[in-house]
Design an enzyme around this catalytic site. Structure first.
Site, PDB file in Angstrom:
ATOM      1  CB  THR A 190      -5.393  -2.778  -6.212  1.00 46.47           C
ATOM      2  OG1 THR A 190      -5.174  -1.668  -7.076  1.00 46.47           O
ATOM      3  CG2 THR A 190      -5.258  -4.067  -6.985  1.00 46.47           C
ATOM      4  CB  VAL A 191      -5.078  -5.215  -1.829  1.00 50.98           C
ATOM      5  CG1 VAL A 191      -5.138  -6.494  -1.013  1.00 50.98           C
ATOM      6  CG2 VAL A 191      -3.855  -5.227  -2.735  1.00 50.98           C
TER       7      VAL A 191
ATOM      8  CE  LYS B 141       4.417  -4.594  -1.053  1.00 50.66           C
ATOM      9  NZ  LYS B 141       3.481  -5.121  -2.020  1.00 50.66           N
TER      10      LYS B 141
ATOM     11  CB  VAL C 163       6.038 -12.160   1.188  1.00 48.36           C
ATOM     12  CG1 VAL C 163       7.139 -12.790   0.337  1.00 48.36           C
ATOM     13  CG2 VAL C 163       6.643 -11.298   2.278  1.00 48.36           C
TER      14      VAL C 163
ATOM     15  N   GLY D 228       2.153 -11.835  -3.061  1.00 50.02           N
ATOM     16  CA  GLY D 228       0.717 -11.771  -3.356  1.00 50.02           C
ATOM     17  C   GLY D 228      -0.057 -12.986  -2.885  1.00 50.02           C
TER      18      GLY D 228
ATOM     19  CG  ASP E 246       7.341  -4.606  -3.703  1.00 46.75           C
ATOM     20  OD1 ASP E 246       6.548  -4.330  -2.793  1.00 46.75           O
ATOM     21  OD2 ASP E 246       7.261  -5.656  -4.384  1.00 46.75           O
TER      22      ASP E 246
ATOM     23  CE  LYS F 175       6.205  -7.947  -2.560  1.00 45.12           C
ATOM     24  NZ  LYS F 175       5.951  -7.837  -4.002  1.00 45.12           N
TER      25      LYS F 175
ATOM     26  N   GLY G  43      -2.068  -8.119  -7.829  1.00 40.23           N
ATOM     27  CA  GLY G  43      -3.408  -8.050  -8.427  1.00 40.23           C
ATOM     28  C   GLY G  43      -4.475  -8.208  -7.359  1.00 40.23           C
TER      29      GLY G  43
HETATM   30  P1  NDP Z   1      -4.121   1.280  -3.598  1.00 42.64           P
HETATM   31  O1  NDP Z   1      -3.425   2.594  -3.702  1.00 42.64           O
HETATM   32  O2  NDP Z   1      -4.804   0.732  -4.791  1.00 42.64           O
HETATM   33  O3  NDP Z   1      -5.215   1.353  -2.409  1.00 42.64           O
HETATM   34  C1  NDP Z   1      -5.048   2.044  -1.210  1.00 42.64           C
HETATM   35  C2  NDP Z   1      -6.395   2.631  -0.853  1.00 42.64           C
HETATM   36  O4  NDP Z   1      -6.359   3.190   0.446  1.00 42.64           O
HETATM   37  C3  NDP Z   1      -6.801   3.753  -1.805  1.00 42.64           C
HETATM   38  O5  NDP Z   1      -8.191   3.690  -2.071  1.00 42.64           O
HETATM   39  C4  NDP Z   1      -6.435   5.004  -1.012  1.00 42.64           C
HETATM   40  O6  NDP Z   1      -7.219   6.112  -1.395  1.00 42.64           O
HETATM   41  C5  NDP Z   1      -6.749   4.560   0.399  1.00 42.64           C
HETATM   42  N1  NDP Z   1      -5.976   5.248   1.415  1.00 42.64           N
HETATM   43  C6  NDP Z   1      -4.634   5.211   1.606  1.00 42.64           C
HETATM   44  N2  NDP Z   1      -4.303   5.913   2.695  1.00 42.64           N
HETATM   45  C7  NDP Z   1      -5.434   6.416   3.206  1.00 42.64           C
HETATM   46  C8  NDP Z   1      -5.733   7.229   4.336  1.00 42.64           C
HETATM   47  N3  NDP Z   1      -4.778   7.653   5.173  1.00 42.64           N
HETATM   48  N4  NDP Z   1      -7.022   7.568   4.558  1.00 42.64           N
HETATM   49  C9  NDP Z   1      -8.002   7.132   3.736  1.00 42.64           C
HETATM   50  N5  NDP Z   1      -7.776   6.347   2.650  1.00 42.64           N
HETATM   51  C10 NDP Z   1      -6.514   6.002   2.390  1.00 42.64           C
HETATM   52  O7  NDP Z   1      -3.071   0.268  -3.019  1.00 42.64           O
HETATM   53  P2  NDP Z   1      -3.078  -1.320  -3.165  1.00 42.64           P
HETATM   54  O8  NDP Z   1      -4.429  -1.845  -2.884  1.00 42.64           O
HETATM   55  O9  NDP Z   1      -2.402  -1.696  -4.420  1.00 42.64           O
HETATM   56  O10 NDP Z   1      -2.070  -1.711  -1.989  1.00 42.64           O
HETATM   57  C11 NDP Z   1      -2.467  -1.742  -0.639  1.00 42.64           C
HETATM   58  C12 NDP Z   1      -1.402  -2.453   0.160  1.00 42.64           C
HETATM   59  O11 NDP Z   1      -1.277  -3.790  -0.323  1.00 42.64           O
HETATM   60  C13 NDP Z   1       0.003  -1.853   0.047  1.00 42.64           C
HETATM   61  O12 NDP Z   1       0.671  -2.010   1.267  1.00 42.64           O
HETATM   62  C14 NDP Z   1       0.666  -2.691  -1.036  1.00 42.64           C
HETATM   63  O13 NDP Z   1       2.062  -2.699  -0.926  1.00 42.64           O
HETATM   64  C15 NDP Z   1       0.079  -4.037  -0.714  1.00 42.64           C
HETATM   65  N6  NDP Z   1       0.057  -4.999  -1.803  1.00 42.64           N
HETATM   66  C16 NDP Z   1      -0.448  -4.649  -3.026  1.00 42.64           C
HETATM   67  C17 NDP Z   1      -0.558  -5.584  -4.030  1.00 42.64           C
HETATM   68  C18 NDP Z   1      -1.128  -5.258  -5.369  1.00 42.64           C
HETATM   69  O14 NDP Z   1      -1.173  -6.142  -6.233  1.00 42.64           O
HETATM   70  N7  NDP Z   1      -1.586  -4.041  -5.607  1.00 42.64           N
HETATM   71  C19 NDP Z   1      -0.104  -6.965  -3.815  1.00 42.64           C
HETATM   72  C20 NDP Z   1       0.419  -7.237  -2.487  1.00 42.64           C
HETATM   73  C21 NDP Z   1       0.484  -6.274  -1.528  1.00 42.64           C
HETATM   74  P3  NDP Z   1      -6.647   7.092  -2.573  1.00 42.64           P
HETATM   75  O15 NDP Z   1      -6.085   6.231  -3.639  1.00 42.64           O
HETATM   76  O16 NDP Z   1      -7.832   7.862  -3.008  1.00 42.64           O
HETATM   77  O17 NDP Z   1      -5.605   7.884  -1.903  1.00 42.64           O
HETATM   78  N1  HSE Z   2       3.956  -3.906  -6.486  1.00 42.31           N
HETATM   79  C1  HSE Z   2       4.030  -5.243  -6.051  1.00 42.31           C
HETATM   80  C2  HSE Z   2       4.525  -6.119  -7.181  1.00 42.31           C
HETATM   81  C3  HSE Z   2       2.671  -5.700  -5.568  1.00 42.31           C
HETATM   82  O1  HSE Z   2       4.570  -5.656  -8.321  1.00 42.31           O
HETATM   83  O2  HSE Z   2       4.878  -7.262  -6.928  1.00 42.31           O
HETATM   84  C4  HSE Z   2       2.711  -7.038  -4.900  1.00 42.31           C
HETATM   85  O3  HSE Z   2       3.376  -6.977  -3.686  1.00 42.31           O
END
Ligand code: NDP
Ligand code: HSE
Length: 435
Positions: free
Chosen positions: A13-14, A104, A131, A133, A200, A204, A301
Site C-alpha cells: 500500500t505505502v 511505528k 504516526v 499517516g 498500533d 504511535k 491509505g
Molecule cells: P503492505 O503489507 O501493503 O506492504 C508491504 C510490502 O512489503 C508487501 O508488498 C510485502 O510483500 C513486502 N514485504 C514485506 N516484507 C518483505 C520481505 N522481507 N521481503 C520482500 N518483500 C517484503 O503494508 P503497508 O504498505 O500497509 O505498510 C507498510 C508500512 O507502513 C508498515 O510499517 C505500516 O505499519 C506502515 N504504515 C501503513 C499505513 C497504511 O495506510 N497502510 C499508514 C502508515 C504507516 P507481500 O505482501 O507479498 O508479503
Molecule cells: N493501520 C494503521 C491505521 C495505518 O489504521 O491507522 C496507519 O498507521
C-alpha cells in the site's frame, strides 16, 4: 545537481503510493528540492509488482543486498514488521545509509537501538509516516512546537478503529464487516489485531510521548485497550448523553509522572476530536506557550501516507551534504537530554468514568451502588436508568466526576460483589480535553 538515489523496500500500500507520488509529482518535487529523486533499486516479495510500479529501478531479491548498494543514498523501509525488517534496517544504518520508515512498531519497540546505531554511523532517520499517516505531526512536535513545554497529547491515531467506530455509529454496521472493508481499503495492518486491540495506536502515542517529553521510547509502558470488546449499546448510550466514543492515544505530564495509554474514550460531542470520522486522524497537543493546537488529516491509505514518506526523503536530501549539526535530533531533544522519566501506573491516573451496570430492578439497588461509589470517594455526575432488560433487571448508566483510577476499580469490585448486580460492569474512561 546529482539526483538522490532511493532504495525502496516494499511495494505494498505505502510503497506503491510512494512510487506513484515520486512519479506523478516529480516535477513539483524537483522544483522544491533543486534535484531529482530517483528510485534506483527496489525489493519486494513479488518481482512482477516491482516491474510494473518501478520499471526503471533494479530489482533486488535480497533486502540485505539492496541496503549496501553503492547507488542507494536513502533506504525507504515500507516492509513493516520487526523480524527481518529490523535486521535489514540495522544493516542499512551500519552501511551508512539514511533511513526513511513508516514503521511505528519498529520504532516504538526498538527505536532506542535504531537511534543509537544511527548516531554512531552519523545517519539520519526520518519517520513522519509512522504516526497519523499524512499528518505532519512529527515535524510539529520536533520543530514547530520546539519553544514549548508540552503538557499533553490526545489523538485519534488509528484510522482503522476510527473507521470501524464511525461506521458502527452512523450506519449500525457490524464490527466484522467494517473491519473487512478497512482491510480492503489498505488501512489495516498486516495483522489487523494490531489496529483493533490498540497496539498500533500504542506504538504511535509511545513515539509521540518520547518526542514530547524527551525520553526514550518505551512501548512496554503503554497501557493498551482496543475497541474489539465495545458494545454497540455503549456507543448509543454515549451519544444520547452527548458524547462520542473514540479510541484515543493519550500522554500527559503530571506532577506524579507521565501518563501513557490507549483506550476507548467518551469525549463530549462539542469537542473537535469527537467529530473526526472515518479513516481521518487528529492529534490535539496542549503546550505551555502556544496552548491548544490540533492537527487533522488522513491517517492511513496509500497516497496520504506516501506524502509523508516523500516529505521525509526531501528533508534528508536537503541535508545530505550539510554538517550533522544542522539536523533535528531523532527524538527532538539533544541525545544527552533524552532521559527516562517516571511513567504513571494506570491505577494512579486521574479520569472520569462511564459505568454501565445491570442490576436487580428493586428498591435499594441504586442506594447500595451509590454508597459503594461514595465509600471510594467517587462522586457521581449523572445517573440514568436506561430501561429494564428483562422483567427483573435494569440497566443503569453512571457518569462520575474525576477520580483516581484505583478508586473506581475498588468501587467496581465492591459493586460487582453485590448479589443484586450482574458482572462484569462496563467501564469506559472519559476525557473532557480541557488540559
Ligand atoms: P503492505 O503489507 O501493503 O506492504 C508491504 C510490502 O512489503 C508487501 O508488498 C510485502 O510483500 C513486502 N514485504 C514485506 N516484507 C518483505 C520481505 N522481507 N521481503 C520482500 N518483500 C517484503 O503494508 P503497508 O504498505 O500497509 O505498510 C507498510 C508500512 O507502513 C508498515 O510499517 C505500516 O505499519 C506502515 N504504515 C501503513 C499505513 C497504511 O495506510 N497502510 C499508514 C502508515 C504507516 P507481500 O505482501 O507479498 O508479503
Ligand atoms: N493501520 C494503521 C491505521 C495505518 O489504521 O491507522 C496507519 O498507521
Amino acid at each position: 545537481m546529482k539526483s538522490v538515489n532511493i532504495g525502496l523496500l516494499g511495494l505494498g500500500t505505502v510503497g506503491g503510493g510512494t512510487a506513484a507520488v515520486l512519479q506523478d509529482n516529480a516535477a513539483e518535487i524537483s522544483r522544491r528540492l533543486g534535484r531529482d529523486i530517483r528510485i534506483s533499486a527496489v525489493c519486494d516479495a513479488k518481482a512482477e509488482r516491482a516491474a510494473q510500479l518501478c520499471p526503471d529501478a533494479a530489482f533486488v531479491q535480497d533486502p540485505f543486498e539492496l541496503v549496501v548498494r553503492e547507488d542507494v543514498d536513502v533506504v525507504v523501509e515500507l516492509f513493516g514488521g520487526t523480524g527481518i525488517t529490523k535486521d535489514v534496517i540495522l544493516k542499512a544504518i551500519s552501511s551508512g545509509k539514511h533511513i526513511v520508515t513508516a514503521n511505528k512498531k519498529l520504532l516504538a519497540e526498538y527505536g532506542n537501538e535504531v537511534f543509537a546505531l544511527a548516531a554512531e554511523n552519523n545517519v539520519m532517520v526520518q519517520f513522519e509516516a509512522a504516526v497519523a499517516g499524512g499528518i505532519p505531526i512529527i515535524k510539529a512536535l520536533r520543530e514547530g512546537l520546539a519553544a514549548n513545554r508540552i503538557r499533553s497529547i490526545a489523538g485519534i491515531i488509528n484510522g482503522t478503529s476510527n473507521f470501524i467506530l464511525t461506521e458502527m455509529r452512523e450506519k449500525g454496521s457490524a464490527f466484522a464487516d467494517v473491519l473487512k472493508e478497512a482491510q480492503a481499503l489498505g488501512y489495516a495492518e498486516a495483522d489487523p489485531t494490531f489496529d483493533i486491540e490498540g497496539h498500533d495506536a500504542g506504538h504511535k502515542i509511545t513515539i509521540m510521548s518520547a518526542l514530547a517529553f524527551g525520553m526514550p521510547v518505551d512501548f512496554s509502558a503503554c497501557y493498551l485497550e482496543g475497541i474489539s470488546k465495545l458494545d454497540s449499546r455503549d456507543i448509543k448510550y454515549a451519544e444520547e448523553l452527548g458524547y462520542r466514543i473514540k479510541l484515543l492515544g493519550i500522554t500527559r505530564k503530571t506532577d506524579k509522572g507521565i501518563e501513557l495509554r490507549v483506550h476507548p474514550t467518551l469525549i463530549p460531542e462539542c469537542r473537535l476530536l469527537a467529530n473526526v470520522n472515518g479513516v481521518m486522524n487528529a492529534v490535539r497537543v496542549n503546550a505551555d506557550m502556544v496552548g491548544e493546537t490540533l492537527y487533522y488529516g488522513a491517517g492511513a491509505g496509500a497516497l496520504p501516507t506516501a506524502s509523508a514518506v516523500v516529505a521525509d526523503i526531501i528533508d534528508i536530501a536537503r541535508l545530505l551534504d550539510a554538517p550533522s549539526g544542522y539536523r533535528v535530533p531523532y527524538l527532538a531533544f539533544q541525545p544527552d537530554q533524552v532521559q527516562p522519566q517516571t511513567l504513571l501506573p494506570m491505577d494512579e491516573i486521574t479520569s472520569s468514568y462511564y459505568l454501565r451496570v445491570c442490576a436487580a430492578d428493586k428498591p435499594g439497588t441504586l442506594g447500595q451502588i451509590a454508597n459503594l461509589l461514595a465509600k471510594e470517594n467517587v462522586s457521581i455526575e449523572a445517573l440514568i436508568q436506561k430501561g429494564v432488560i428483562d422483567q427483573s433487571t435494569a440497566e443503569i448508566v453512571i457518569l462520575t466526576h474525576s477520580t483516581v483510577e484505583k478508586n473506581i476499580k475498588n468501587a467496581i469490585a465492591a459493586i460487582e460483589a453485590l448479589d443484586c448486580v450482574d458482572t462484569p460492569i462496563t467501564m469506559i474512561r472519559m476525557e473532557s480535553l480541557h488540559d
